[in-house]
Design a protein around this motif. Structure first.
Motif, PDB file in Angstrom:
ATOM      1  N   GLN A   1       0.816  -1.210   0.000  1.00 44.58           N
ATOM      2  CA  GLN A   1       0.000   0.000   0.000  1.00 44.58           C
ATOM      3  C   GLN A   1       0.853   1.266   0.000  1.00 44.58           C
ATOM      4  O   GLN A   1       0.541   2.243  -0.669  1.00 44.58           O
ATOM      5  CB  GLN A   1      -0.900  -0.012   1.232  1.00 44.58           C
ATOM      6  N   GLU A   2       1.979   1.196   0.729  1.00 46.44           N
ATOM      7  CA  GLU A   2       2.807   2.396   0.866  1.00 46.44           C
ATOM      8  C   GLU A   2       3.835   2.543  -0.266  1.00 46.44           C
ATOM      9  O   GLU A   2       4.627   3.473  -0.275  1.00 46.44           O
ATOM     10  CB  GLU A   2       3.502   2.417   2.243  1.00 46.44           C
ATOM     11  N   GLY A   3       3.820   1.642  -1.240  1.00 50.53           N
ATOM     12  CA  GLY A   3       4.745   1.746  -2.371  1.00 50.53           C
ATOM     13  C   GLY A   3       5.162   0.379  -2.863  1.00 50.53           C
ATOM     14  O   GLY A   3       4.419  -0.602  -2.699  1.00 50.53           O
ATOM     15  N   VAL A   4       6.345   0.300  -3.422  1.00 51.05           N
ATOM     16  CA  VAL A   4       6.831  -0.994  -3.868  1.00 51.05           C
ATOM     17  C   VAL A   4       7.986  -1.388  -2.939  1.00 51.05           C
ATOM     18  O   VAL A   4       8.879  -0.580  -2.669  1.00 51.05           O
ATOM     19  CB  VAL A   4       7.204  -0.977  -5.375  1.00 51.05           C
ATOM     20  N   VAL A   5       7.908  -2.616  -2.418  1.00 49.93           N
ATOM     21  CA  VAL A   5       8.923  -3.069  -1.459  1.00 49.93           C
ATOM     22  C   VAL A   5       9.975  -3.875  -2.221  1.00 49.93           C
ATOM     23  O   VAL A   5       9.676  -4.910  -2.815  1.00 49.93           O
ATOM     24  CB  VAL A   5       8.287  -3.938  -0.343  1.00 49.93           C
ATOM     25  N   ALA A   6      11.202  -3.349  -2.188  1.00 50.26           N
ATOM     26  CA  ALA A   6      12.297  -4.018  -2.889  1.00 50.26           C
ATOM     27  C   ALA A   6      13.114  -4.810  -1.880  1.00 50.26           C
ATOM     28  O   ALA A   6      13.527  -4.267  -0.851  1.00 50.26           O
ATOM     29  CB  ALA A   6      13.176  -2.981  -3.567  1.00 50.26           C
TER      30      ALA A   6
END
Ligand SMILES: Cc1cc2nc3c(=O)[nH]c(=O)nc-3n(C[C@H](O)[C@H](O)[C@H](O)COP(=O)(O)OP(=O)(O)OC[C@H]3O[C@@H](n4cnc5c(N)ncnc54)[C@H](O)[C@@H]3O)c2cc1C
Length: 488
Positions: A363-368
């Protein structure tokens, strides 16, 4: 700008006795080949120059309008013509010199956009001064297939239009980076968080200044992305992830260093050759001369240095030395380095050494998920955008280009033994799957990398285009002369 002069939807056919040449790709290589052919043809010739972008001259490298995208070669060494070294600087003179501070010596770096306009102008001038025996057409079309005919080749574009020619020269240039190998590869397809083509200016411009970005790769492509973002007023964190953590070196004015290769017998292994160069760098340093002078002095010897290596040693170079070679050989302009340096000092840009393992949408972005180099552990980083700036794709078997795939599939061409381009003869003839030269089918430019290694930058490409045209039009002494990066 030169636009398409051909709007026909019917097959092109030449007049009797006219030699028809199709050049596929109108970046620097294809455009310069067309210019030389126009200038040198003495018999009826019809030149068709194709480009899918509808632009003729700039190609991938010089289409940018971003003023912060500078050439990575000094203006003085960017003439389109090997026999007129000041041609580009003179072209700049009335228009740009006062604005850009390049000066008559050409020791500064022009913008890539200026260079693209120069190439369009060079092409237009050739068109206007074409002798009466030459017909020159530009065609805005993507060639997707090639078929043999009784007398030559049929080029077929995406709409199915056919162009019948005697000879074809593939000048397809560079290909955008391939996606990284992830445990969940489809995550890289999300256009809402991943930019896979770092030269997609519109996509980079759409990044908001407050959005954080992970950039994969730390070479010149990353530098382009960062300076564009900086110019847009970007202020959120930028993380650069790279396997080796090497940044391109910076250009510096250096005195010439005398060539030292060939004074003694060349060692066979790449590691022994590296030791030779290192020893020369130490010798230069003892005299107060910078390593750049030594690296630059190698330039005329590079074709021999490459060609005299065994296949196993070439592989060793690609596997171990290439990243180090690239950052020392392909350097950035000092103005650009200043921008990068400032961002690093201000900690707005962080360099992480490691590799990307996985991407997950959240939800808060893309997790790398990243694996730092030399560890078995992973860390995560949440960002708004991931940009693939891992550099030009070079494994020809992996490139999703329609024409290349079709040629490989039907065996018209084959990968070179290192798969960094196509298999070509020294004269530029493409070799088919059976090891035979195909009459009337050639390649120039980065596709011929396996023959020459350094056949990427203008100083090498301009020589290759000029040599090929001389052989092709019969104005060279012998048809056995190799078509390479050295001055004709
Ligand atoms: C971003 C970038 C910056 C660079 N900066 C410099 C620099 O400052 N100095 C320097 O010396 N070198 C630089 N280079 C190196 C560059 O490779 C060469 O200078 C040169 O531009 C390569 O030209 P090219 O024509 O071989 O390839 P490209 O420029 O890639 O052109 C190939 C053309 O072929 C067209 N094409 C491909 N396939 C088809 C098809 N099937 N049908 C129709 N059209 C097709 C493409 O649309 C493209 O226009 C840079 C490279 C890049 C990528």
């Amino acid at each position: 700008m030169i636009e398409s002069s051909s709007s026909r939807q019917t097959p092109v056919s030449g007049s009797l006795g006219e030699r028809r040449i199709g050049i596929v790709g109108a970046g620097f290589t294809g455009a310069l080949l067309a210019v030389h052919l126009v200038r040198q043809a003495r018999t009826p010739t019809h030149i068709l120059l194709f480009d899918r972008s509808g632009r003729f001259g700039p190609g991938l490298a010089y289409q940018t309008d971003d003023q912060s995208h500078l050439l990575n070669v000094r203006a003085a060494n960017m003439s389109a013509f090997p026999d007129q070294p000041d041609h580009f600087v003179r072209w700049l003179d009335p228009l740009d010199v006062s604005a850009s501070g390049i000066g008559a010596s050409g020791q500064a770096f022009a913008t890539r956009g200026q260079y693209g306009r120069y190439l369009q102008d060079v092409l237009e001038t050739a068109r206007q001064s074409a002798p009466s025996c030459v017909r020159f057409e530009t065609v805005a079309a993507e060639i997707t297939r090639l078929e043999p005919t009784a007398t030559g080749h049929q080029l077929v574009d995406g709409d199915g239009t056919q162009y019948s020619v005697d000879d074809v020269v593939l000048c397809l240039g560079n290909f955008p980076p391939r996606p990284p190998a992830l445990t969940n590869p489809t995550a890289f397809d999300d256009p809402g968080s991943v930019i896979n083509n770092p030269w997609d200016t519109a996509a980079i411009q759409a990044i908001r200044p407050d959005q954080s970005v992970l950039i994969l790769g730390s070479g010149l492509t990353m530098v382009d992305v960062v300076v564009t973002l900086a110019r847009q007023g970007h202020h959120a964190p930028l993380t650069v992830l790279s396997r080796h953590g090497l940044l391109p070196a910076i250009h510096r004015a250096c005195p010439p260093w005398p060539g030292f290769v060939g004074k003694t017998a060349l060692p066979e292994t790449i590691s022994a050759r590296l030791a030779l160069v290192r020893a020369e760098v130490r010798r230069a340093a003892a005299q107060g001369v910078d390593w750049r002078s030594v690296v630059d002095s190698l330039r005329p010897y590079l074709p021999d240095l490459w060609r005299s290596l065994s296949l196993a040693e070439k592989r060793r170079f690609l596997r171990h030395l290439r990243p180090y070679w690239d950052v020392h050989r392909h350097r950035m302009a000092p103005e650009i380095a200043e921008i990068l340096g400032r961002l690093l000092v201000q900690e707005r840009l962080t360099l992480t050494v490691g590799r990307l393992v996985e991407l997950q949408q959240a939800q808060e972005g893309v997790v790398a998920t990243l694996r730092p180099r030399g560890t078995d552990t992973t860390t995560t980083l949440t960002v708004d955008w991931v940009i693939n700036a891992t550099g030009l794709a070079s494994d020809i078997r992996q490139i999703p280009d329609v024409l290349v795939r079709s040629l490989l599939r039907d065996g018209t061409v084959r990968p070179d033994p290192l798969a960094i381009g196509l298999d070509v003869s020294d004269e530029g003839h493409l070799i088919d799957q059976n090891g035979q030269k195909i009459p009337g089918l050639y390649a120039l430019g980065p596709l011929t990398r396996s023959s020459w290694w350094e056949i990427t930058a203008v100083p090498e490409l301009r020589n290759q285009a000029a040599q090929f045209a001389r052989l092709f039009t019969g104005s060279a002494h012998t048809r056995k002369e190799p078509v390479g990066p050295l001055k004709p």
